[in-house]
Design an enzyme around this catalytic site. Structure first.
Site, PDB file in Angstrom:
ATOM      1  N   ARG A  26       3.206 -11.452  10.673  1.00 37.81           N
ATOM      2  CA  ARG A  26       4.301 -11.832   9.782  1.00 37.81           C
ATOM      3  C   ARG A  26       5.040 -13.091  10.251  1.00 37.81           C
ATOM      4  NH1 ARG A  26       5.104  -7.274   6.535  1.00 37.81           N
ATOM      5  NH2 ARG A  26       5.992  -8.738   5.067  1.00 37.81           N
ATOM      6  N   ARG A  30       9.660 -14.634   6.590  1.00 35.70           N
ATOM      7  CA  ARG A  30      10.512 -13.707   7.341  1.00 35.70           C
ATOM      8  C   ARG A  30      11.540 -14.366   8.240  1.00 35.70           C
ATOM      9  NH1 ARG A  30       8.178  -7.852   9.248  1.00 35.70           N
ATOM     10  NH2 ARG A  30       8.739  -6.816   7.315  1.00 35.70           N
ATOM     11  N   ARG A  39      11.447 -21.022  -0.224  1.00 35.26           N
ATOM     12  CA  ARG A  39      11.541 -19.789  -1.015  1.00 35.26           C
ATOM     13  C   ARG A  39      12.730 -19.848  -1.982  1.00 35.26           C
ATOM     14  NH1 ARG A  39      12.821 -15.535  -2.683  1.00 35.26           N
ATOM     15  NH2 ARG A  39      12.713 -13.431  -1.868  1.00 35.26           N
ATOM     16  N   ASP A  76       0.311 -11.582   0.227  1.00 32.25           N
ATOM     17  CA  ASP A  76       0.769 -10.228   0.527  1.00 32.25           C
ATOM     18  C   ASP A  76      -0.383  -9.261   0.299  1.00 32.25           C
ATOM     19  OD1 ASP A  76       3.527  -8.868   1.176  1.00 32.25           O
ATOM     20  OD2 ASP A  76       2.415  -7.501  -0.100  1.00 32.25           O
ATOM     21  N   TYR A 152       0.832   2.588  -1.750  1.00 28.89           N
ATOM     22  CA  TYR A 152       1.773   1.858  -2.615  1.00 28.89           C
ATOM     23  C   TYR A 152       1.477   2.079  -4.094  1.00 28.89           C
ATOM     24  CZ  TYR A 152       3.964  -0.657   1.243  1.00 28.89           C
ATOM     25  OH  TYR A 152       4.679  -0.970   2.366  1.00 28.89           O
TER      26      TYR A 152
HETATM   27  O1  CP3 Z   1       1.666 -12.437   8.528  1.00 28.91           O
HETATM   28  C1  CP3 Z   1       2.156 -13.260   7.717  1.00 28.91           C
HETATM   29  O2  CP3 Z   1       3.191 -13.856   7.936  1.00 28.91           O
HETATM   30  C2  CP3 Z   1       1.404 -13.542   6.433  1.00 28.91           C
HETATM   31  C3  CP3 Z   1       2.045 -13.098   5.239  1.00 28.91           C
HETATM   32  C4  CP3 Z   1       2.213 -11.614   4.978  1.00 28.91           C
HETATM   33  C5  CP3 Z   1       3.224 -11.126   4.104  1.00 28.91           C
HETATM   34  N1  CP3 Z   1       3.015  -9.795   3.935  1.00 28.91           N
HETATM   35  C6  CP3 Z   1       4.262 -11.943   3.478  1.00 28.91           C
HETATM   36  C7  CP3 Z   1       5.497 -11.283   3.013  1.00 28.91           C
HETATM   37  C8  CP3 Z   1       1.438 -10.519   5.389  1.00 28.91           C
HETATM   38  C9  CP3 Z   1       0.266 -10.445   6.373  1.00 28.91           C
HETATM   39  C10 CP3 Z   1       1.960  -9.380   4.716  1.00 28.91           C
HETATM   40  C11 CP3 Z   1       1.383  -8.031   4.865  1.00 28.91           C
HETATM   41  C12 CP3 Z   1       2.084  -6.880   4.335  1.00 28.91           C
HETATM   42  N2  CP3 Z   1       2.830  -6.784   3.197  1.00 28.91           N
HETATM   43  C13 CP3 Z   1       1.996  -5.582   4.912  1.00 28.91           C
HETATM   44  C14 CP3 Z   1       1.171  -5.218   6.139  1.00 28.91           C
HETATM   45  C15 CP3 Z   1       1.805  -5.641   7.405  1.00 28.91           C
HETATM   46  C16 CP3 Z   1       2.983  -4.816   7.814  1.00 28.91           C
HETATM   47  O3  CP3 Z   1       4.061  -5.418   7.992  1.00 28.91           O
HETATM   48  O4  CP3 Z   1       2.858  -3.614   7.987  1.00 28.91           O
HETATM   49  C17 CP3 Z   1       2.785  -4.722   4.121  1.00 28.91           C
HETATM   50  C18 CP3 Z   1       2.992  -3.247   4.350  1.00 28.91           C
HETATM   51  C19 CP3 Z   1       3.290  -5.485   3.018  1.00 28.91           C
HETATM   52  C20 CP3 Z   1       4.113  -5.031   1.869  1.00 28.91           C
HETATM   53  C21 CP3 Z   1       5.399  -5.730   1.783  1.00 28.91           C
HETATM   54  N3  CP3 Z   1       5.539  -7.055   1.438  1.00 28.91           N
HETATM   55  C22 CP3 Z   1       6.706  -5.219   2.034  1.00 28.91           C
HETATM   56  C23 CP3 Z   1       6.985  -3.795   2.458  1.00 28.91           C
HETATM   57  C24 CP3 Z   1       7.626  -6.250   1.821  1.00 28.91           C
HETATM   58  C25 CP3 Z   1       9.136  -6.187   1.886  1.00 28.91           C
HETATM   59  C26 CP3 Z   1       9.670  -6.206   3.252  1.00 28.91           C
HETATM   60  C27 CP3 Z   1       9.237  -7.403   4.087  1.00 28.91           C
HETATM   61  O5  CP3 Z   1       9.925  -8.437   4.083  1.00 28.91           O
HETATM   62  O6  CP3 Z   1       8.230  -7.314   4.726  1.00 28.91           O
HETATM   63  C28 CP3 Z   1       6.879  -7.413   1.496  1.00 28.91           C
HETATM   64  C29 CP3 Z   1       7.436  -8.744   1.228  1.00 28.91           C
HETATM   65  C30 CP3 Z   1       6.929  -9.879   2.001  1.00 28.91           C
HETATM   66  N4  CP3 Z   1       5.624 -10.129   2.298  1.00 28.91           N
HETATM   67  C31 CP3 Z   1       7.721 -10.940   2.529  1.00 28.91           C
HETATM   68  C32 CP3 Z   1       6.831 -11.827   3.163  1.00 28.91           C
HETATM   69  C33 CP3 Z   1       7.162 -13.120   3.823  1.00 28.91           C
HETATM   70  C34 CP3 Z   1       9.235 -11.089   2.365  1.00 28.91           C
HETATM   71  C35 CP3 Z   1       9.564 -11.468   0.959  1.00 28.91           C
HETATM   72  C36 CP3 Z   1      10.644 -12.507   0.819  1.00 28.91           C
HETATM   73  O7  CP3 Z   1      10.442 -13.670   1.201  1.00 28.91           O
HETATM   74  O8  CP3 Z   1      11.662 -12.126   0.277  1.00 28.91           O
END
Ligand code: CP3
Length: 343
Positions: A26, A30, A39, A76, A152
């Site tokens: 991540r 983030r 963003r 994602d 999900y």
């Molecule tokens: O690793 C990286 O930085 C690459 C990008 C990436 C994102 N999501 C971007 C994202 C990756 C590899 C993921 C994987 C992901 N997404 C997982 C598996 C990894 C883990 O953390 O367990 C899961 C379960 C998700 C589902 C998901 N996406 C959730 C639960 C959320 C909300 C909470 C959060 O911020 O993680 C997201 C949103 C998300 N995915 C964001 C980002 C940068 C934040 C959204 C924003 O910018 O508002």
């Protein structure tokens, strides 16, 4: 094109390297203010994911700013349900939400096995990233493991217990396996699309592995991860299953190269259970809230536990959103220096 920094790939091939490679789950998004500003210029997260030039830009930001040894493509795991016909929304400060969920066999008629073309924006983002990175570091592609995606699609959002998703394993195992198989085939198509677009490694995230019993994991998750690993032969594969300490011996039998560990997994014990794989991890993301002195101490402990080779330094789960990017830079730099000195 040869890579300028191929430390990650040499480590995955089990070559003896001059230092330990490091990147963070991540890392794209983030924590970086530079990410926030891209963003905030858009309608939301999905627009960013679906705009290849901007997705490429935020993919490359951590390479420039944090000096990590790999880029992970900005997307994602939830693009797969959407590509199959179940769309999601990313609710500000709450996370993902699915207006429709899968409850019965009839709901499957609205879904199809996705092709890579159904996620063309991420495929295109990889192509743009590849061009712009110009071989500086490898690119990691990724997807969710079928069980985590299933969770999900059935639950409709994040949850502490995922009780709707887990209930379906008991009330309708036939539907469960059917949906898991559709997700698996979609994921293989998607990952192959990522490989053809130029990713150097793929990682499968089973974030909700730990809410299944060991027996359920053997039935509802492992066989599908195994199908994915078998189907992708062109690039090395990493499996990261959060909290799946009970499945470590099984991971050793998968056709994958690297296994990710979370911070609760003992390194020595994991080496014994997974002797054939390179291990990735497992710094506690909370340790990044500590002082530089404490971070350095904990990095040393991690590096000593894993030993000099067959290790990719990473966190034990994604970096937390309120982590100070300066601490992350310090972590990356410390891994680089200390691992070199410990050779
Ligand atoms: O690793 C990286 O930085 C690459 C990008 C990436 C994102 N999501 C971007 C994202 C990756 C590899 C993921 C994987 C992901 N997404 C997982 C598996 C990894 C883990 O953390 O367990 C899961 C379960 C998700 C589902 C998901 N996406 C959730 C639960 C959320 C909300 C909470 C959060 O911020 O993680 C997201 C949103 C998300 N995915 C964001 C980002 C940068 C934040 C959204 C924003 O910018 O508002």
């Amino acid at each position: 094109m040869p890579l300028e920094n191929d430390l990650l790939l040499r480590t995955i091939r089990k070559e003896k390297t001059e230092r330990t490679p490091v990147w963070l789950m991540r890392q794209a998004g983030r924590i970086l203010p530079e990410y926030r500003s891209v963003r905030n210029s858009l309608s939301g997260f999905k627009e960013l994911v679906e705009t290849p030039e901007l997705a490429a830009e935020v993919t490359i930001q951590p390479v420039d700013i944090l000096n990590v040894d790999a880029a992970i493509i900005f997307s994602d795991i939830l693009v797969i349900p959407e590509a199959m016909g179940l769309s999601y929304e990313m609710v500000e400060k709450k996370g993902p939400w699915f207006p429709e969920t899968i409850k019965t066999k009839a709901d499957l008629t609205h879904l199809h096995v996705a092709e890579a073309e159904d996620v063309s924006y991420t495929i295109r983002a990889i192509e743009v990233t590849k061009k712009e990175l110009n071989g500086r570091v490898p690119i990691i592609g990724f997807a969710g493991a079928p069980w985590t995606i299933f969770a999900y699609m059935v639950e409709g959002s994040g949850s502490k217990t995922f009780s709707k998703a887990r209930a379906l394993l008991y009330t309708d195992p036939v539907l469960t396996h059917k949906l898991l198989q559709m997700i698996t085939e979609s994921t293989v198509n998607y990952l192959m699309g990522q490989v053809n677009a130029g990713v150097n490694v793929v990682q499968v995230f089973d974030s909700w592995a730990g809410i299944l019993s060991p027996y359920q994991y053997e039935e509802f998750s492992l066989p599908y991860i195994s199908q994915i690993c078998d189907a992708i032969q062109e690039v090395p594969k990493t499996v990261f299953a959060k909290d799946a300490y009970f499945a470590r011996a099984s991971f050793n039998k998968l056709d994958c190269h690297t296994v990710g560990l979370d911070w609760c997994m003992d390194v020595q014990e994991s080496r014994e259970l997974i002797p054939d794989k390179v291990l990735q991890g497992n710094f506690d993301p909370c340790a990044l809230y500590g002082s530089e002195e404490e971070i350095a101490h904990n990095v040393k402990t991690m590096l000593k536990a894993f030993g000099p080779f067959h290790h990719i330094a990473n966190l034990g789960h994604g970096v937390y959103p309120d982590t100070d990017p300066e601490k992350v830079k310090f972590f990356v730099q410390t891994v680089k220096e200390m691992s070199q000195n410990l050779r």
